[in-house]
Design a protein around this motif. Structure first.
Motif, short mmCIF file in Angstrom:
data_model
loop_
_atom_site.label_atom_id
_atom_site.label_comp_id
_atom_site.label_asym_id
_atom_site.label_seq_id
_atom_site.Cartn_x
_atom_site.Cartn_y
_atom_site.Cartn_z
N VAL A 195 71.09 56.18 -51.72
CA VAL A 195 69.76 55.99 -52.30
C VAL A 195 69.53 57.12 -53.29
CG1 VAL A 195 67.31 55.94 -51.77
CG2 VAL A 195 68.94 54.80 -50.25
N ASP B 199 72.45 52.34 -48.96
CA ASP B 199 72.22 50.92 -49.16
C ASP B 199 73.53 50.21 -48.82
OD1 ASP B 199 71.95 48.32 -50.12
OD2 ASP B 199 70.97 48.93 -51.98
N ARG C 43 74.77 47.21 -51.31
CA ARG C 43 75.33 47.62 -52.60
C ARG C 43 76.37 48.72 -52.46
NH1 ARG C 43 70.19 46.43 -52.56
NH2 ARG C 43 69.32 44.96 -54.02
N CYS D 248 68.08 49.30 -45.37
CA CYS D 248 68.98 50.41 -45.64
C CYS D 248 69.28 51.12 -44.33
CB CYS D 248 68.35 51.42 -46.60
SG CYS D 248 68.28 50.89 -48.30
N ILE E 284 65.18 50.79 -54.29
CA ILE E 284 66.37 49.98 -54.57
C ILE E 284 66.37 49.51 -56.02
CG2 ILE E 284 67.62 47.87 -53.95
CD1 ILE E 284 67.63 50.06 -51.79
N ASP E 285 65.24 49.00 -56.47
CA ASP E 285 65.08 48.59 -57.87
C ASP E 285 63.60 48.69 -58.22
OD1 ASP E 285 63.78 46.15 -57.02
OD2 ASP E 285 65.73 45.17 -56.87
N ALA F 186 63.88 45.77 -48.55
CA ALA F 186 65.29 45.53 -48.24
C ALA F 186 65.64 46.38 -47.02
CB ALA F 186 66.17 45.91 -49.43
N THR G 173 61.59 46.92 -55.32
CA THR G 173 62.05 46.89 -53.93
C THR G 173 62.32 48.28 -53.38
OG1 THR G 173 63.16 44.82 -54.48
CG2 THR G 173 63.74 45.82 -52.38
N THR G 174 61.88 48.50 -52.15
CA THR G 174 62.19 49.72 -51.41
C THR G 174 62.80 49.35 -50.07
OG1 THR G 174 60.01 49.83 -50.36
CG2 THR G 174 60.30 51.05 -52.45
N CYS G 175 63.37 50.35 -49.41
CA CYS G 175 63.88 50.19 -48.05
C CYS G 175 63.45 51.38 -47.22
CB CYS G 175 65.40 50.02 -48.04
SG CYS G 175 66.31 51.44 -48.66
#
Length: 174
Positions: free
Chosen positions: A105, A98, A101, A72, A161-162, A70, A165-167
């Motif tokens: 982070v 982020d 959202r 960020c 992120i979840d 994602a 998922t990372t950014c």
């Protein structure tokens, strides 16, 4: 005339924060390092163990552990501390946001040049300078710290992120 300059100033501030791949001096330790002065403070203790949530991630590649990505905003700012015990290592300091959202982070990973996860840490560190820059970060604690058992970079930081998922938050060489 001043009203015309305001949008330009806001645009420049957001570009400065959004394009955060280069280490930026923050705080007294970072300013001293950037000026060629004293390095990060030395701590004779060993580098702390990774947080419990990250123990199974250390040594995996980022893609194995988190296949999604994602966008960020963030930066990997400075080596905040050097650990001299066994094992030795460093503490890296930065910030992450982020924008989708609208949250800071909460968990951060450091990866080496092979994209192997070598360190992990937590967000929620005070960074009122980031909020004050005016690029949409709405909290004063968008900072993070990560401890890693390395003595040199390059390293890249990724926010989690979840569970898939990372950014990317930035890059540092030291």
């Amino acid at each position: 005339m001043r009203l015309r300059l305001l949008p330009c100033a806001l645009l420049l501030a957001s570009v400065a924060l959004a394009g955060c791949d280069e280490p930026k001096p923050r705080g007294e330790a970072a300013k001293a390092q950037a000026a060629g002065g004293p390095k990060a403070p030395y701590d004779s203790a060993p580098v702390p163990a990774p947080p419990a949530w990250a123990k199974d991630l250390i040594g995996k590649t980022l893609g194995e552990a988190f296949p999604g990505s994602a966008k960020c905003m963030g930066n990997t700012d400075v080596v905040m501390k050097v650990y001299g015990g066994a094992p030795g290592g460093v503490q890296i300091h930065g910030w992450g946001w982020d924008p989708e959202r609208k949250v800071g982070v909460k968990r951060v990973l450091l990866v080496n040049a092979d994209f192997r996860i070598i360190g992990a840490g937590e967000g929620g560190v005070a960074r009122p300078d980031v909020q004050a820059a005016g690029a949409g970060v709405t909290i004063p604690d968008a900072g993070w710290n990560v401890d890693a058992p390395v003595s040199a970079g390059p390293l890249d930081a990724y926010g989690i992120i979840d569970d898939k998922t990372t950014c990317r938050l930035g890059h540092i060489e030291f």
